[in-house]
Design a protein around this motif. Structure first.
Motif, short mmCIF file in Angstrom:
data_model
loop_
_atom_site.label_atom_id
_atom_site.label_comp_id
_atom_site.label_asym_id
_atom_site.label_seq_id
_atom_site.Cartn_x
_atom_site.Cartn_y
_atom_site.Cartn_z
N ASN A 1 4.13 0.16 -3.48
CA ASN A 1 5.96 1.18 -3.36
C ASN A 1 5.80 0.76 -1.94
O ASN A 1 4.47 0.30 -0.89
CB ASN A 1 6.43 2.31 -4.01
CG ASN A 1 4.68 2.99 -2.85
OD1 ASN A 1 4.70 3.57 -2.13
ND2 ASN A 1 4.26 4.21 -4.23
N HIS A 2 6.33 0.90 -1.09
CA HIS A 2 6.86 0.79 0.47
C HIS A 2 6.27 2.46 1.31
O HIS A 2 6.67 1.96 2.66
CB HIS A 2 8.11 0.48 0.46
CG HIS A 2 8.73 -1.18 -0.36
ND1 HIS A 2 8.33 -1.90 0.39
CD2 HIS A 2 9.68 -1.28 -0.92
CE1 HIS A 2 8.58 -3.21 -0.18
NE2 HIS A 2 9.45 -2.57 -0.91
N SER A 3 5.48 3.09 0.51
CA SER A 3 5.24 4.09 1.48
C SER A 3 4.11 3.54 2.92
O SER A 3 3.77 2.44 2.85
CB SER A 3 3.92 4.80 0.92
OG SER A 3 3.81 5.90 1.85
N SER A 4 4.58 3.84 3.21
CA SER A 4 4.10 3.30 5.22
C SER A 4 2.56 4.67 5.47
O SER A 4 2.20 4.10 6.32
CB SER A 4 5.05 3.12 6.54
OG SER A 4 5.17 4.49 6.43
N GLY A 5 2.92 5.81 5.16
CA GLY A 5 1.92 6.41 5.17
C GLY A 5 2.45 7.15 6.38
O GLY A 5 1.08 8.49 7.19
N LYS A 6 3.43 7.40 7.60
CA LYS A 6 3.82 7.44 8.95
C LYS A 6 3.64 9.37 8.52
O LYS A 6 3.06 9.87 9.49
CB LYS A 6 5.05 6.79 9.13
CG LYS A 6 4.38 5.83 9.57
CD LYS A 6 6.25 4.82 9.98
CE LYS A 6 5.73 3.19 10.33
NZ LYS A 6 6.82 2.79 10.51
N MET A 7 4.43 9.48 7.54
CA MET A 7 4.68 10.86 7.42
C MET A 7 3.56 11.43 7.72
O MET A 7 3.71 12.71 7.82
CB MET A 7 6.28 10.79 6.52
CG MET A 7 6.26 12.56 6.36
SD MET A 7 7.52 13.02 7.89
CE MET A 7 6.73 14.31 8.62
N GLY A 8 2.53 11.50 6.81
CA GLY A 8 1.06 11.76 6.22
C GLY A 8 0.46 11.96 6.84
O GLY A 8 0.22 12.85 7.76
N TYR A 9 0.76 10.56 8.20
CA TYR A 9 -0.31 10.36 9.60
C TYR A 9 -0.10 11.23 10.43
O TYR A 9 -0.91 12.00 11.13
CB TYR A 9 -0.32 9.01 10.00
CG TYR A 9 -1.77 8.38 8.96
CD1 TYR A 9 -1.60 8.06 7.70
CD2 TYR A 9 -2.89 7.53 9.83
CE1 TYR A 9 -3.02 7.31 6.90
CE2 TYR A 9 -3.91 6.68 8.83
CZ TYR A 9 -3.65 7.05 7.58
OH TYR A 9 -4.65 6.23 6.61
N ALA A 10 1.06 11.64 10.44
CA ALA A 10 1.90 12.22 11.36
C ALA A 10 1.52 13.53 11.35
O ALA A 10 0.96 14.29 12.37
CB ALA A 10 3.52 11.83 11.75
#
Ligand code: CTP
Ligand code: CA
Length: 226
Positions: free
Chosen positions: A34-43
């Protein structure tokens, strides 16, 4: 020396965070994802570290650099994610935050060789993946658990249903149908629900949302377990 103003909301806490998509193999060269970038989790991992936590980040395949001072454990499939997250919780965990966009289904079997095309239509047989968040929240030694819910309709109803069904302490809902927000974007707007209240954050950068979320989660965690 003064920190960046992120406070000490999670001083000494052990935090495990899942992030990014999972990747479910179809054959040696193809997968479902899917299109999840991971940005929210890394932030969030960055913000939790800045708030004084020891952070283990269980990350699906993303292109982001490992946050400084955070231990990153890389995984591919939903089954890998459950195994690594359970292992990290076994090592000791006060707070578990699931931001990963886990594939709900995987191909029943991964073909050993590249699948050749033949007829005009084809079907893949899929089976349900294990739910990492529900599994961790259901443990007798469950940490404080926070889930995310990406919804396109009836955001509040679906999010609070998920919180109850998975026995979560808090759930962070975001409306992924909102233009320019959520999946694969720099900005986000969320509403956090807990059993007897809710609060909205944003629209703002994922970095700022993460800081505010960590402060809010820290308040609730410390109220319950000072
Ligand atoms: N989650 C998980 N493992 C899964 C599926 C979801 O850990 N196999 C976690 C996600 O990381 C998120 C929360 O559960 O924190 C909710 O994910 P979501 O996809 O919104 O919910 P589902 O329970 O999968 O329901 P549906 O996709 O049908 O809305
Ligand atoms: Ca899902």
């Amino acid at each position: 020396f003064l920190d960046a103003g992120n406070g000490t909301a999670l001083t000494g806490k052990r935090v495990v965070i899942t992030a990014g998509p999972t990747r479910e193999p179809i054959d040696p060269v193809r997968y479902i994802s899917n299109h999840s970038s991971g940005k929210m989790g890394y932030a969030l991992a960055n913000a939790a570290r800045a708030a004084g936590a020891h952070v283990v980040l269980i990350s699906g395949p993303v292109t982001l650099p490992a946050p400084a001072g955070v231990e990153v454990r890389r995984v591919l499939t939903a089954e890998d994610m459950l195994r690594e997250a359970s292992g990290a919780v076994d090592e000791g965990c006060d707070l578990f935050i699931a931001t990963a966009a886990v594939a709900d289904y995987r191909p029943e079997k991964c073909a050993g060789d590249k699948i050749k095309k033949s007829s005009d239509t084809m079907s893949l047989s899929l089976v349900r993946n294990p739910d990492t968040l529900a599994t961790i929240a259901g443990r007798t030694d469950a940490p404080f658990t926070v889930g995310f819910a990406a919804e396109t309709t009836d955001v509040e109803r679906y999010a609070t249903d998920k919180m109850q069904r998975k026995k979560l302490n808090m759930i962070v809902a975001n409306d992924v149908a909102a233009p320019g927000l959520g999946f694969n974007s720099e900005n986000n707007a969320v509403t956090v629900f807990w059993p007897d209240g809710h609060e909205s954050i944003g629209p703002d950068s994922k970095t700022n949302i993460a800081r505010r979320l960590v402060a809010m989660i820290g308040d609730h965690l410390n109220q319950q377990d000072p």
